[in-house]
Scaffold this motif. Structure first.
Motif, PDB file in Angstrom:
ATOM      1  N   LEU A  90     -82.141  70.488 -53.813  1.00  0.00           N
ATOM      2  CA  LEU A  90     -82.646  69.922 -55.236  1.00  0.00           C
ATOM      3  C   LEU A  90     -83.177  68.712 -54.795  1.00  0.00           C
ATOM      4  CD1 LEU A  90     -79.330  70.789 -57.225  1.00  0.00           C
ATOM      5  CD2 LEU A  90     -81.659  72.074 -57.084  1.00  0.00           C
ATOM      6  N   ALA A  91     -82.685  67.886 -53.907  1.00  0.00           N
ATOM      7  CA  ALA A  91     -83.568  66.758 -53.577  1.00  0.00           C
ATOM      8  C   ALA A  91     -84.850  66.868 -53.009  1.00  0.00           C
ATOM      9  CB  ALA A  91     -82.615  65.952 -52.525  1.00  0.00           C
ATOM     10  N   MET A  92     -84.870  67.779 -52.304  1.00  0.00           N
ATOM     11  CA  MET A  92     -86.227  68.155 -51.571  1.00  0.00           C
ATOM     12  C   MET A  92     -87.293  68.823 -52.986  1.00  0.00           C
ATOM     13  SD  MET A  92     -85.507  70.078 -48.133  1.00  0.00           S
ATOM     14  CE  MET A  92     -84.774  71.550 -48.746  1.00  0.00           C
ATOM     15  N   ALA A  93     -86.735  69.391 -53.695  1.00  0.00           N
ATOM     16  CA  ALA A  93     -87.400  69.815 -54.816  1.00  0.00           C
ATOM     17  C   ALA A  93     -88.252  68.880 -55.577  1.00  0.00           C
ATOM     18  CB  ALA A  93     -86.771  70.947 -55.894  1.00  0.00           C
TER      19      ALA A  93
ATOM     20  N   HIS B 186     -89.466  61.535 -45.440  1.00  0.00           N
ATOM     21  CA  HIS B 186     -89.399  59.906 -45.803  1.00  0.00           C
ATOM     22  C   HIS B 186     -89.172  59.680 -47.309  1.00  0.00           C
ATOM     23  CE1 HIS B 186     -92.773  62.166 -47.186  1.00  0.00           C
ATOM     24  NE2 HIS B 186     -93.402  61.122 -47.781  1.00  0.00           N
ATOM     25  N   ARG B 187     -88.807  60.818 -47.943  1.00  0.00           N
ATOM     26  CA  ARG B 187     -88.401  60.817 -49.558  1.00  0.00           C
ATOM     27  C   ARG B 187     -87.037  61.091 -49.769  1.00  0.00           C
ATOM     28  NH1 ARG B 187     -92.064  58.134 -52.617  1.00  0.00           N
ATOM     29  NH2 ARG B 187     -94.216  58.872 -52.521  1.00  0.00           N
ATOM     30  N   VAL B 188     -86.440  61.964 -48.877  1.00  0.00           N
ATOM     31  CA  VAL B 188     -84.865  62.391 -49.262  1.00  0.00           C
ATOM     32  C   VAL B 188     -84.175  61.360 -48.181  1.00  0.00           C
ATOM     33  CG1 VAL B 188     -83.386  63.966 -49.154  1.00  0.00           C
ATOM     34  CG2 VAL B 188     -85.623  64.663 -49.896  1.00  0.00           C
ATOM     35  N   ARG B 189     -83.214  60.709 -48.885  1.00  0.00           N
ATOM     36  CA  ARG B 189     -82.276  59.654 -48.300  1.00  0.00           C
ATOM     37  C   ARG B 189     -80.542  60.478 -48.216  1.00  0.00           C
ATOM     38  NH1 ARG B 189     -80.175  53.862 -50.410  1.00  0.00           N
ATOM     39  NH2 ARG B 189     -78.977  53.217 -48.486  1.00  0.00           N
ATOM     40  N   PRO B 190     -80.413  61.060 -47.372  1.00  0.00           N
ATOM     41  CA  PRO B 190     -79.088  61.510 -47.205  1.00  0.00           C
ATOM     42  C   PRO B 190     -78.116  60.639 -46.691  1.00  0.00           C
ATOM     43  CG  PRO B 190     -80.714  63.100 -45.745  1.00  0.00           C
ATOM     44  CD  PRO B 190     -81.244  61.437 -46.068  1.00  0.00           C
ATOM     45  N   VAL B 191     -76.918  60.504 -47.579  1.00  0.00           N
ATOM     46  CA  VAL B 191     -75.898  59.493 -47.434  1.00  0.00           C
ATOM     47  C   VAL B 191     -74.730  60.266 -47.721  1.00  0.00           C
ATOM     48  CG1 VAL B 191     -74.986  57.429 -48.233  1.00  0.00           C
ATOM     49  CG2 VAL B 191     -77.455  57.620 -47.927  1.00  0.00           C
TER      50      VAL B 191
END
Length: 304
Positions: free
Chosen positions: A166-169, A202-207
């Motif tokens: 969902l983050a990638m979408a 560069h757009r998705v920040r996994p934490v």
């Protein structure tokens, strides 16, 4: 491609609907892939997970004991040897390319055919990212994303990101940065790997974060768009925090809930001042789109 230790085993329990969440969570503590499947004849659910033999046994035992205490039932745990190659073949067969809504296509890394034209294609390693049994909820979230994209949300949170789909979408469709959090370190790593594979590293920040309890999540708000594809009970428990950290006019997409649980989850969020904008059924699953009111000149206006 995922490299799974040999041998693998499939562990499973059969439970009534009210115990589904607890035992799905229990198996998730020991298995990297968990699925749940409805037996329409009996109304019961088979919850199964794949894990290396002899690994995470103490976690599995403790989690099953907790689930039994919470639900009041102690189903038999079944074990079945699973060859790694056979498991991957079965996973591939269950994961053909999926065309979702008008904008998205989801496919595994094993797919060799050209990508579907005029769609945002999201590629995942089927062996890592799927097998959760939540295809219906994921589809609902992607369809819901299409409906709210016109608002051009700026601050976006994917709570319980899992594979990061969902983050990638959202990153691809909206060209925005997305904070993608999960309580499972393995999921955070996989989400990062998937984001890089799909060109949005560069757009998705996994934490690694425990939901709204984490300062990183709280500081990132107020959010214009929140995905929460989790389960019904934690969604209800987090409703107050979601409402607090959602921007006026902001939207939350809630999923991971069975159709029979939708009214329960909706009621918890309505009590926090959020209104239902859209309900999207996908087979046995339902996705809720809720919105926070807009404050204008001291008066709370319902979102458009």
């Amino acid at each position: 491609m995922a490299n799974h230790p040999i041998p693998l085993e499939t562990v499973s329990v059969t439970v009534p609907e009210h115990a589904l969440e607890a035992f799905e969570a229990a198996l998730s503590n020991a298995c990297q892939t968990v699925g749940f499947f409805l037996d329409e004849a009996t109304g019961t659910w088979r919850v199964e997970g794949v894990k290396p033999v002899g690994v995470h046994e103490s976690e599995l035992a403790a989690s099953l004991t907790l689930a039994a205490t919470v639900t009041g039932i102690a189903p038999e745990l079944r074990r079945e040897a699973t060859e790694a190659d056979g498991w991957l073949v079965r996973t591939y067969e269950a994961f053909p390319e999926q065309l979702i809504g008008r904008r998205f296509a989801v496919r595994g890394t094993h797919e060799a055919d050209p990508a579907a034209p005029n769609r945002i294609t999201l590629t995942l390693d089927a062996g890592l990212a799927f097998g959760s049994g939540e295809h219906g909820s994921t589809r609902g979230c992607l369809v819901a994303l299409e409906t709210v994209a016109r608002r051009r949300p700026r601050r976006i949170l994917d709570l319980g990101t899992g594979s990061g789909i969902l983050a990638m979408a959202a990153a691809r469709l909206l060209n925005r940065t997305v904070l993608a959090t999960d309580i499972d370190p393995w999921s955070v790593r996989v989400a990062g790997d998937n984001a890089r594979m799909n060109g949005v590293g560069h757009r998705v920040r996994p934490v690694l974060a425990d939901g709204w309890q984490d300062p990183v999540v709280r500081r990132g708000g107020p959010y214009d768009l929140v995905f929460a594809n989790i389960l019904a009970r934690p969604l209800c428990l987090m409703a107050k925090d979601l409402a607090r950290h959602l921007a006026p006019g902001g939207t939350a997409i809630l999923a991971g809930l069975l159709a029979s649980q939708a009214r329960w989850v909706l009621s918890a969020h309505r009590r926090q001042g959020l209104r239902l904008e859209r309900m999207l059924p996908q087979g046995n699953w339902t996705t809720l789109v809720v919105q926070k009111g807009v404050v204008q000149k001291g008066v709370v206006q319902k979102g458009a």
